[in-house]
Design a protein around this motif. Structure first.
Motif, PDB file in Angstrom:
ATOM      1  N   ARG A 133      -2.523   9.383  -4.772  1.00  0.00           N
ATOM      2  CA  ARG A 133      -2.527   9.850  -3.389  1.00  0.00           C
ATOM      3  C   ARG A 133      -1.107   9.880  -2.818  1.00  0.00           C
ATOM      4  O   ARG A 133      -0.711  10.847  -2.161  1.00  0.00           O
ATOM      5  N   GLU A 134      -0.343   8.817  -3.071  1.00  0.00           N
ATOM      6  CA  GLU A 134       1.024   8.744  -2.549  1.00  0.00           C
ATOM      7  C   GLU A 134       1.892   9.855  -3.121  1.00  0.00           C
ATOM      8  O   GLU A 134       2.696  10.462  -2.407  1.00  0.00           O
ATOM      9  N   HIS A 191      -2.974   2.021 -10.458  1.00  0.00           N
ATOM     10  CA  HIS A 191      -3.858   2.111  -9.292  1.00  0.00           C
ATOM     11  C   HIS A 191      -4.066   3.574  -8.902  1.00  0.00           C
ATOM     12  O   HIS A 191      -3.147   4.389  -8.976  1.00  0.00           O
ATOM     13  N   SER A 192      -5.279   3.889  -8.444  1.00  0.00           N
ATOM     14  CA  SER A 192      -5.595   5.282  -8.086  1.00  0.00           C
ATOM     15  C   SER A 192      -4.823   5.738  -6.846  1.00  0.00           C
ATOM     16  O   SER A 192      -4.543   6.936  -6.699  1.00  0.00           O
ATOM     17  N   GLU A 193      -4.452   4.811  -5.963  1.00  0.00           N
ATOM     18  CA  GLU A 193      -3.748   5.194  -4.741  1.00  0.00           C
ATOM     19  C   GLU A 193      -2.342   5.717  -5.017  1.00  0.00           C
ATOM     20  O   GLU A 193      -1.750   6.369  -4.154  1.00  0.00           O
ATOM     21  N   GLY A 240       0.793  -1.220   0.000  1.00  0.00           N
ATOM     22  CA  GLY A 240       0.000   0.000   0.000  1.00  0.00           C
ATOM     23  C   GLY A 240       0.825   1.268   0.000  1.00  0.00           C
ATOM     24  O   GLY A 240       0.296   2.343   0.283  1.00  0.00           O
ATOM     25  N   THR A 241       2.131   1.163  -0.325  1.00  0.00           N
ATOM     26  CA  THR A 241       3.004   2.340  -0.376  1.00  0.00           C
ATOM     27  C   THR A 241       3.687   2.423  -1.738  1.00  0.00           C
ATOM     28  O   THR A 241       3.611   1.502  -2.557  1.00  0.00           O
TER      29      THR A 241
END
Length: 391
Positions: free
Chosen positions: A210-211, A205-207, A140-141
């Motif tokens: 965010r990162e 990925h959309s995240e 998740g990073t």
């Protein structure tokens, strides 16, 4: 005892430096290997009083059996007489336990074969566990990797202690991944396998958006500006809804940065993907208007506002319809995913036609004939009945 010298400890220290595997793992593996080899040698795999001891000062290792001191020996594998025990330790007494060295004289070759298998297996297990623990914490990073090669439709990316896989669905459309190039990837998942863990990474990925914003915008990292929602079609366009917890800080301006410096860095990292930053609002009408930018909106009517059904009817100027819908419906599709509202967009002309048609339908509505108590079927002429039916 078997003399192994200091070479083992030097190899263990080198292994610890190169792969991060502790020296204790190698030492314990060697001891376990000797115990396994000895049990195989005596053909007794269930012997539980056998252990191996390594003397780091002398560089010697041996196999020992723990036996109970008794007066009369009934089981030589588990017991020893007091007289024999006194030869090992003068202070030993009955019911004490003593360690007896049982290392066979021709044990060197057998021990070497067993040690090789066990040590190799333990090193693999330790390496797998290190990689698994490291990348489980990174799940998740965003991390940096180097493109190694293309494997059919997948891209293999080296991320340190292992190679990660980027499937085709997680790649940017139309992007050429050249071996040797350094890229940033999002750790999507880590799967444990019999060999090294399989790490799945993504650039779609959309995240990952965010990162990148958390890295480039200090206000987001500090919690002053909050990312409320992200809608992304990788390689083409992203909509980002932001909110400021401090009235003196502009959420959109903080993300754009001085002269657009922050947003330009992120756009460059995403291979010139278009990014729309919109201001989040608790008012659904205002939120929908912001999400459909850059199109101008005339009005927003809320048709349904329920837990599982949220619909809105939006009217835009005639010249703004294509802009509001976007190419192949991309703008309205991203606005729907960003806000969670189903959005129906019409131009002024279309809305006027719909309203005109609704009024015409109301005017042409059928007239109901009310029959009084005194009236009968016979009192009504046949011609009039037919006209009423036609009406």
């Amino acid at each position: 005892m078997i003399k192994i010298g200091t070479a083992l400890f030097e190899a263990a220290e080198q292994l610890e430096r190169e792969k991060g595997i502790s020296k204790d793992v190698l030492v314990s593996s060697l001891c376990d290997a000797l115990v396994a080899g000895y049990k195989k040698h005596i053909k007794d795999k269930d012997a539980d009083n056998v252990e191996s001891i390594l003397d780091e000062e002398t560089g010697e290792i041996g196999v020992f059996r723990t036996k109970l001191v008794v007066e009369t020996v009934e089981n030589p594998d588990l017991e020893i007489s007091l007289e024999d025990a006194k030869e090992i330790d003068d202070e030993v007494e009955l019911e004490d336990e003593v360690k007896i060295e049982v290392t066979p004289e021709d044990f060197g070759r057998i021990a070497a074969q067993a040690a090789k298998q066990v040590i190799t297996q333990r090193i693999r297990e330790a390496e797998r566990k290190l990689v698994l623990d490291e990348f489980m914490s990174k799940k998740g990073t965003l991390i940096t990797g180097i493109i190694q090669r293309r494997d059919e439709r997948n891209v293999i990316v080296n991320i340190g202690k292992t190679d990660a896989i980027m499937p085709q669905r997680e790649q940017l459309p139309g992007e050429y991944y050249k071996p040797g190039n350094r890229i940033r990837v999002f750790v999507l998942n880590v799967k444990e396998t019999t060999r090294l863990p399989q790490v799945i990474v993504s650039q779609a990925h959309s995240e990952i958006v965010r990162e990148l914003f958390e890295l480039e915008v200090p206000e987001i990292e500090d919690g002053i500006v909050e990312i409320k929602s992200i809608a992304r079609e990788a390689g083409y366009r992203t909509k980002l809804a932001v909110w400021s917890n401090d009235p003196s800080v502009d959420s959109v301006g903080a993300c754009i940065g001085p002269r657009g410096s922050r947003i330009q860095t992120i756009v460059g990292e995403l291979k010139n993907e278009k990014i729309d930053i919109v201001r989040y609002s608790a008012d659904p009408v205002e939120y929908i208007v912001n999400a459909l930018s850059p199109a101008r909106i005339i009005s927003v009517d809320i048709l349904a506002d329920e837990e599982n059904k949220k619909e809105a009817f939006v009217i835009v100027p005639d010249d703004q319809l294509s802009l509001a819908i976007g190419r192949e419906g991309q703008n309205v599709r991203l606005a729907h995913r960003l806000t969670g509202w189903k959005i129906d967009i019409k131009s002024e002309t279309q809305a006027a036609q719909i309203e005109k048609q609704a009024r015409a339908d109301e005017t042409e509505a059928p007239v109901e004939t009310v029959q009084t108590e005194n009236s009968t079927e016979e009192d009504t002429p046949v011609e009039q009945t037919e006209e009423t039916v036609e009406a």
